[in-house]
Design a protein around this motif. Structure first.
Motif, short mmCIF file in Angstrom:
data_model
loop_
_atom_site.label_atom_id
_atom_site.label_comp_id
_atom_site.label_asym_id
_atom_site.label_seq_id
_atom_site.Cartn_x
_atom_site.Cartn_y
_atom_site.Cartn_z
N LYS A 30 -12.34 1.29 1.66
CA LYS A 30 -11.42 2.36 2.03
C LYS A 30 -11.97 3.24 3.15
CE LYS A 30 -8.50 5.55 -0.49
NZ LYS A 30 -8.27 6.14 -1.80
N THR A 66 -5.46 2.29 7.67
CA THR A 66 -4.41 2.04 6.68
C THR A 66 -3.82 0.64 6.81
OG1 THR A 66 -3.89 4.39 6.69
CG2 THR A 66 -2.24 2.93 5.76
N GLU A 123 -3.87 -2.14 3.85
CA GLU A 123 -2.62 -2.68 3.32
C GLU A 123 -2.61 -4.21 3.39
OE1 GLU A 123 0.58 -0.72 5.40
OE2 GLU A 123 0.26 1.15 4.30
#
Length: 127
Positions: free
Chosen positions: A31, A36, A40
Motif C-alpha cells: 500500500k 491507487t 486496484e
C-alpha cells in the motif's frame, strides 16, 4: 470418468490460501509503495484468484466428467496466467522494471477462465 478429481480441490485450496496471503500483502506491505491504480490492479488479481479458488473447490466435489476435468484445467491455467501476470506486472512496475512480456499474458489467462466457465456450462447441459 465419475471418480473424484483431487486436482481442482488441491489447486483451489492453494489458490485460496495464496489469495489471502497476497491480499494481506497488498493491503499492508504494498500500500505504501503503490499508487491507487496499481493497488486496484493487484486487488483485481487477488479477487479473481479467490473467486476461481472457490469455483475449483466446487468443481472438485461435482460428479466428474470430461467436461468438468477440462473446466478445472482451463481455470487453473487461467488463474496462473491471469492473476499471476497481474501480480508480476504490478510488482515489477512498482519496483522499477516493468516486465512488459506479461502484458499479453493477462488476456490469454482471461480467455482461459472464460473457456473454463463455458466448459462448466457444457458439463451442466449433460446432467
Amino acid at each position: 470418468m465419475n471418480m473424484i478429481n483431487t486436482t481442482p480441490l488441491l489447486a483451489g485450496s492453494v489458490f485460496g490460501a495464496l489469495a489471502i496471503i497476497f491480499g494481506a500483502f497488498g493491503a499492508h506491505a504494498l500500500k505504501k509503495h503503490m499508487d491507487t491504480e496499481r493497488l486496484e490492479s493487484f486487488e483485481t488479481g487477488v479477487k479473481y484468484q479467490m473467486y476461481h479458488a472457490i469455483l475449483l473447490i466446487l468443481i472438485g466435489i461435482l460428479p466428474q466428467t470430461d467436461h468438468t476435468y477440462y473446466a478445472a484445467n482451463l481455470i487453473i491455467i487461467g488463474v496462473i496466467l491471469f492473476s499471476f501476470s497481474i501480480y508480476g506486472l504490478v510488482l515489477s512496475a512498482t519496483f522499477g522494471k516493468k516486465i512488459k512480456i506479461l502484458g499479453p499474458i493477462t488476456p490469454i489467462g482471461g480467455l482461459s477462465l472464460v473457456a473454463g466457465w463455458i466448459m462448466l456450462f457444457v458439463s451442466f447441459l449433460s446432467l
